[in-house]
Structure formats: C-alpha cells, structure tokens
Design an enzyme around this catalytic site. Sequence first.
Site, PDB file in Angstrom:
ATOM      1  N   LYS A  45       2.252   7.726  -0.311  1.00 26.71           N
ATOM      2  CA  LYS A  45       3.239   7.942   0.755  1.00 26.71           C
ATOM      3  C   LYS A  45       4.598   7.324   0.409  1.00 26.71           C
ATOM      4  O   LYS A  45       4.704   6.502  -0.520  1.00 26.71           O
ATOM      5  CB  LYS A  45       2.691   7.367   2.071  1.00 26.71           C
ATOM      6  CG  LYS A  45       1.441   8.104   2.579  1.00 26.71           C
ATOM      7  CD  LYS A  45       1.023   7.601   3.960  1.00 26.71           C
ATOM      8  CE  LYS A  45      -0.204   8.312   4.472  1.00 26.71           C
ATOM      9  NZ  LYS A  45      -0.573   7.908   5.857  1.00 26.71           N
ATOM     10  N   TYR A  85       0.101  17.308   9.346  1.00 22.70           N
ATOM     11  CA  TYR A  85      -0.480  16.367  10.309  1.00 22.70           C
ATOM     12  C   TYR A  85      -0.609  17.003  11.698  1.00 22.70           C
ATOM     13  O   TYR A  85      -0.624  16.289  12.705  1.00 22.70           O
ATOM     14  CB  TYR A  85       0.366  15.091  10.371  1.00 22.70           C
ATOM     15  CG  TYR A  85       0.034  14.085   9.274  1.00 22.70           C
ATOM     16  CD1 TYR A  85      -1.248  13.550   9.156  1.00 22.70           C
ATOM     17  CD2 TYR A  85       1.003  13.648   8.384  1.00 22.70           C
ATOM     18  CE1 TYR A  85      -1.560  12.627   8.161  1.00 22.70           C
ATOM     19  CE2 TYR A  85       0.700  12.717   7.390  1.00 22.70           C
ATOM     20  CZ  TYR A  85      -0.590  12.212   7.285  1.00 22.70           C
ATOM     21  OH  TYR A  85      -0.904  11.293   6.313  1.00 22.70           O
ATOM     22  N   PHE A  93       2.503   8.792  18.302  1.00 20.43           N
ATOM     23  CA  PHE A  93       3.140   8.406  17.040  1.00 20.43           C
ATOM     24  C   PHE A  93       3.539   9.604  16.165  1.00 20.43           C
ATOM     25  O   PHE A  93       4.047   9.420  15.064  1.00 20.43           O
ATOM     26  CB  PHE A  93       2.226   7.453  16.246  1.00 20.43           C
ATOM     27  CG  PHE A  93       0.860   8.008  15.902  1.00 20.43           C
ATOM     28  CD1 PHE A  93       0.691   8.895  14.844  1.00 20.43           C
ATOM     29  CD2 PHE A  93      -0.270   7.633  16.623  1.00 20.43           C
ATOM     30  CE1 PHE A  93      -0.558   9.400  14.516  1.00 20.43           C
ATOM     31  CE2 PHE A  93      -1.536   8.129  16.300  1.00 20.43           C
ATOM     32  CZ  PHE A  93      -1.675   9.026  15.255  1.00 20.43           C
ATOM     33  N   ARG A 121     -11.665   7.739   0.215  1.00 21.08           N
ATOM     34  CA  ARG A 121     -11.469   7.077   1.520  1.00 21.08           C
ATOM     35  C   ARG A 121     -11.867   5.595   1.414  1.00 21.08           C
ATOM     36  O   ARG A 121     -11.198   4.731   1.971  1.00 21.08           O
ATOM     37  CB  ARG A 121     -12.302   7.748   2.630  1.00 21.08           C
ATOM     38  CG  ARG A 121     -11.964   9.191   2.943  1.00 21.08           C
ATOM     39  CD  ARG A 121     -10.746   9.387   3.774  1.00 21.08           C
ATOM     40  NE  ARG A 121     -10.827   8.838   5.113  1.00 21.08           N
ATOM     41  CZ  ARG A 121      -9.885   9.031   6.035  1.00 21.08           C
ATOM     42  NH1 ARG A 121      -8.800   9.765   5.759  1.00 21.08           N
ATOM     43  NH2 ARG A 121      -9.985   8.483   7.217  1.00 21.08           N
ATOM     44  N   THR A 127      -7.284   2.661   8.073  1.00 21.11           N
ATOM     45  CA  THR A 127      -5.933   3.151   8.369  1.00 21.11           C
ATOM     46  C   THR A 127      -4.951   1.989   8.539  1.00 21.11           C
ATOM     47  O   THR A 127      -3.821   2.039   8.048  1.00 21.11           O
ATOM     48  CB  THR A 127      -5.970   4.006   9.667  1.00 21.11           C
ATOM     49  OG1 THR A 127      -6.995   4.985   9.538  1.00 21.11           O
ATOM     50  CG2 THR A 127      -4.638   4.688   9.911  1.00 21.11           C
ATOM     51  N   ARG A 138      -4.852   0.218   0.732  1.00 19.54           N
ATOM     52  CA  ARG A 138      -4.038  -0.032   1.928  1.00 19.54           C
ATOM     53  C   ARG A 138      -3.854  -1.530   2.170  1.00 19.54           C
ATOM     54  O   ARG A 138      -2.792  -1.965   2.615  1.00 19.54           O
ATOM     55  CB  ARG A 138      -4.653   0.676   3.138  1.00 19.54           C
ATOM     56  CG  ARG A 138      -4.323   2.175   3.119  1.00 19.54           C
ATOM     57  CD  ARG A 138      -5.072   2.944   4.144  1.00 19.54           C
ATOM     58  NE  ARG A 138      -4.487   4.273   4.335  1.00 19.54           N
ATOM     59  CZ  ARG A 138      -5.070   5.240   5.020  1.00 19.54           C
ATOM     60  NH1 ARG A 138      -6.250   5.045   5.571  1.00 19.54           N
ATOM     61  NH2 ARG A 138      -4.480   6.403   5.156  1.00 19.54           N
ATOM     62  N   ASN A 148       1.159   3.021   5.537  1.00 18.46           N
ATOM     63  CA  ASN A 148      -0.100   2.554   4.935  1.00 18.46           C
ATOM     64  C   ASN A 148      -0.354   3.103   3.522  1.00 18.46           C
ATOM     65  O   ASN A 148      -1.492   3.237   3.093  1.00 18.46           O
ATOM     66  CB  ASN A 148      -1.277   2.826   5.881  1.00 18.46           C
ATOM     67  CG  ASN A 148      -1.369   4.285   6.266  1.00 18.46           C
ATOM     68  OD1 ASN A 148      -0.630   5.113   5.727  1.00 18.46           O
ATOM     69  ND2 ASN A 148      -2.260   4.618   7.171  1.00 18.46           N
ATOM     70  N   HIS A 151      -2.670   8.559   1.572  1.00 20.44           N
ATOM     71  CA  HIS A 151      -3.425   9.487   2.428  1.00 20.44           C
ATOM     72  C   HIS A 151      -4.627  10.008   1.660  1.00 20.44           C
ATOM     73  O   HIS A 151      -4.555  10.162   0.439  1.00 20.44           O
ATOM     74  CB  HIS A 151      -2.569  10.695   2.829  1.00 20.44           C
ATOM     75  CG  HIS A 151      -3.394  11.886   3.264  1.00 20.44           C
ATOM     76  ND1 HIS A 151      -3.947  11.982   4.509  1.00 20.44           N
ATOM     77  CD2 HIS A 151      -3.827  12.987   2.578  1.00 20.44           C
ATOM     78  CE1 HIS A 151      -4.661  13.103   4.587  1.00 20.44           C
ATOM     79  NE2 HIS A 151      -4.596  13.731   3.422  1.00 20.44           N
ATOM     80  N   GLU A 162      -6.199  21.221   2.229  1.00 20.84           N
ATOM     81  CA  GLU A 162      -5.003  20.455   1.854  1.00 20.84           C
ATOM     82  C   GLU A 162      -4.613  20.736   0.397  1.00 20.84           C
ATOM     83  O   GLU A 162      -3.430  20.820   0.077  1.00 20.84           O
ATOM     84  CB  GLU A 162      -5.249  18.954   2.099  1.00 20.84           C
ATOM     85  CG  GLU A 162      -5.396  18.655   3.584  1.00 20.84           C
ATOM     86  CD  GLU A 162      -5.777  17.204   3.901  1.00 20.84           C
ATOM     87  OE1 GLU A 162      -5.957  16.402   2.968  1.00 20.84           O
ATOM     88  OE2 GLU A 162      -5.892  16.889   5.095  1.00 20.84           O
TER      89      GLU A 162
HETATM   90  P1  ATP Z   1      -4.327   9.722   6.631  1.00 20.17           P
HETATM   91  O1  ATP Z   1      -4.636  10.999   7.388  1.00 20.17           O
HETATM   92  O2  ATP Z   1      -2.859   9.497   6.421  1.00 20.17           O
HETATM   93  O3  ATP Z   1      -5.113   9.635   5.358  1.00 20.17           O
HETATM   94  P2  ATP Z   1      -6.193   8.276   8.278  1.00 20.17           P
HETATM   95  O4  ATP Z   1      -7.063   9.480   8.108  1.00 20.17           O
HETATM   96  O5  ATP Z   1      -6.734   6.949   7.892  1.00 20.17           O
HETATM   97  O6  ATP Z   1      -4.824   8.477   7.504  1.00 20.17           O
HETATM   98  P3  ATP Z   1      -5.366   9.306  10.829  1.00 20.17           P
HETATM   99  O7  ATP Z   1      -6.011   8.937  12.111  1.00 20.17           O
HETATM  100  O8  ATP Z   1      -5.635  10.663  10.268  1.00 20.17           O
HETATM  101  O9  ATP Z   1      -5.697   8.172   9.761  1.00 20.17           O
HETATM  102  O10 ATP Z   1      -3.796   9.116  11.021  1.00 20.17           O
HETATM  103  C1  ATP Z   1      -2.869   9.759  10.184  1.00 20.17           C
HETATM  104  C2  ATP Z   1      -1.711   8.817   9.929  1.00 20.17           C
HETATM  105  O11 ATP Z   1      -1.003   8.627  11.148  1.00 20.17           O
HETATM  106  C3  ATP Z   1      -2.111   7.429   9.478  1.00 20.17           C
HETATM  107  O12 ATP Z   1      -2.310   7.299   8.103  1.00 20.17           O
HETATM  108  C4  ATP Z   1      -0.911   6.615   9.917  1.00 20.17           C
HETATM  109  O13 ATP Z   1       0.147   6.763   8.957  1.00 20.17           O
HETATM  110  C5  ATP Z   1      -0.518   7.295  11.211  1.00 20.17           C
HETATM  111  N1  ATP Z   1      -1.132   6.620  12.374  1.00 20.17           N
HETATM  112  C6  ATP Z   1      -2.432   6.687  12.763  1.00 20.17           C
HETATM  113  N2  ATP Z   1      -2.648   5.953  13.867  1.00 20.17           N
HETATM  114  C7  ATP Z   1      -1.452   5.397  14.191  1.00 20.17           C
HETATM  115  C8  ATP Z   1      -1.000   4.534  15.224  1.00 20.17           C
HETATM  116  N3  ATP Z   1      -1.831   4.095  16.172  1.00 20.17           N
HETATM  117  N4  ATP Z   1       0.301   4.186  15.227  1.00 20.17           N
HETATM  118  C9  ATP Z   1       1.158   4.632  14.288  1.00 20.17           C
HETATM  119  N5  ATP Z   1       0.804   5.463  13.284  1.00 20.17           N
HETATM  120  C10 ATP Z   1      -0.487   5.835  13.227  1.00 20.17           C
HETATM  121 MG    MG Z   2      -6.369  11.501   8.485  1.00 25.04          MG
END
Ligand code: ATP
Ligand code: MG
Length: 170
Positions: A45, A85, A93, A121, A127, A138, A148, A151, A162
């Site tokens: 990222k 996303y 967010f 993962r 996350t 992370r 973080n 992805h 994707e």
């Molecule tokens: P990613 O999809 O980026 O791999 P993830 O699968 O661990 O991450 P998701 O729940 O899919 O987490 O969230 C996607 C992204 O949105 C997160 O990586 C983070 O950058 C952002 N995000 C998630 N939860 C929050 C939150 N509570 N506040 C701010 N940003 C968030």
């Molecule tokens: Mg995700």
Amino acid sequence: MQVPRWVVVTGVFIAGLFAFFIFFRSLWDVARFAMGQERTFAIIKPDAVAARSTGKIIDRIEQEGFLIKAMKKIDLQKDQAEKFYGVHKDKEFFSDLVAFMTSGPVIVMVLEKVNAVKAWRDLMGSTDPHKAAEGTLRQLFGTSISQNAVHGSDSLQNAEQEISFFFPEL
Ligand code: ATP
Ligand code: MG
C-alpha cells in the site's frame, strides 16, 4: 496451385510443437493444482511504498517461499479504488480508505504458493497493526488500522477476481 510438400511438412511440424507445448502447460497446471498450489493477490500500500519498505517486504515474501508470478507499480485511480474496495462502500471509513489508496503509488502482485491465500493473510497479520502478531508485515510496517502496509485477498474466489482486475492478461 499445389502447395509444396515442404510447406505442408513445416506447417504440421510447427502446429505439432504448439499443441505439444499447450498440452504440457495444461498438464503442469493440473499437477500444480493437485499439489495445492494457489495464487493470491497482494498490494504493497501507499504508506509502505512511501516509507521505502518495498524491498524489505518483497525480500520477506521470497524468504517465506512465495513465487512472485507478476508485479507492477501503479497509481490507483479513484474509480479503481472504489471498485476494488466496493464491499466496504457503506462503511464510515470508505472515503478515507479510497483517499489513502490513491495517495501514492502501490505495488500490485500475484503470489503463488501452497495455500497461498491463507499463507499470505497469515504473513500480513491482523488488519490493525497494533493487534498483529510479532513479526507479521503489518506489525513491522503498518502504523494504524487504515495505514496497514499490505493487502491480501480473503478467499480463493476473490483472489482470482482481484488478479483479473489488475492482470487481465493472466
Ligand atoms: P485488506 O482488504 O486491505 O487486505 P483486511 O482484509 O485485513 O484488509 P478489511 O476489513 O477488508 O481488512 O478492510 C479493508 C481495509 O480498510 C483495511 O486494510 C484498512 O486499510 C481499512 N479499514 C478496515 N477497518 C477500518 C477501520 N475500522 N477504520 C479505518 N480503516 C479501516
Ligand atoms: Mg479485505
């Protein structure tokens, strides 16, 4: 007009070589699948790229036994980030997430390994970097739940979606 014999022989030979190549490629794909090899999709990222952590993250990816099948550095466009996303479009967010993902270049990659989706993962960690296990990417390179560092696809089906979103040629 009669086609010279050597043209026919050469044509058949080239077609045969081609068929042979396609056949063994498919056979190899089947063998890899049988061995549990998977592909997943990963992003380094904007925060990690800006912090010049790209090399360290790629080094770790290779050390952990992933094969980097494809990789490129791109500037995500707003509509791409919104689509990518899309599952989070109703979250509070969402607009910050899109702004962050378009704030600078990212590295997109296709990674291959046995059980690649779960393995990647696991290597990323939770996350929220503050809750991520010691030594995960992370925990090492992320700074907050939104920034973080990396992805990873959360299922094999999403991984394939994707991958085709960013690497339609694969
Ligand atoms: P990613 O999809 O980026 O791999 P993830 O699968 O661990 O991450 P998701 O729940 O899919 O987490 O969230 C996607 C992204 O949105 C997160 O990586 C983070 O950058 C952002 N995000 C998630 N939860 C929050 C939150 N509570 N506040 C701010 N940003 C968030
Ligand atoms: Mg995700």
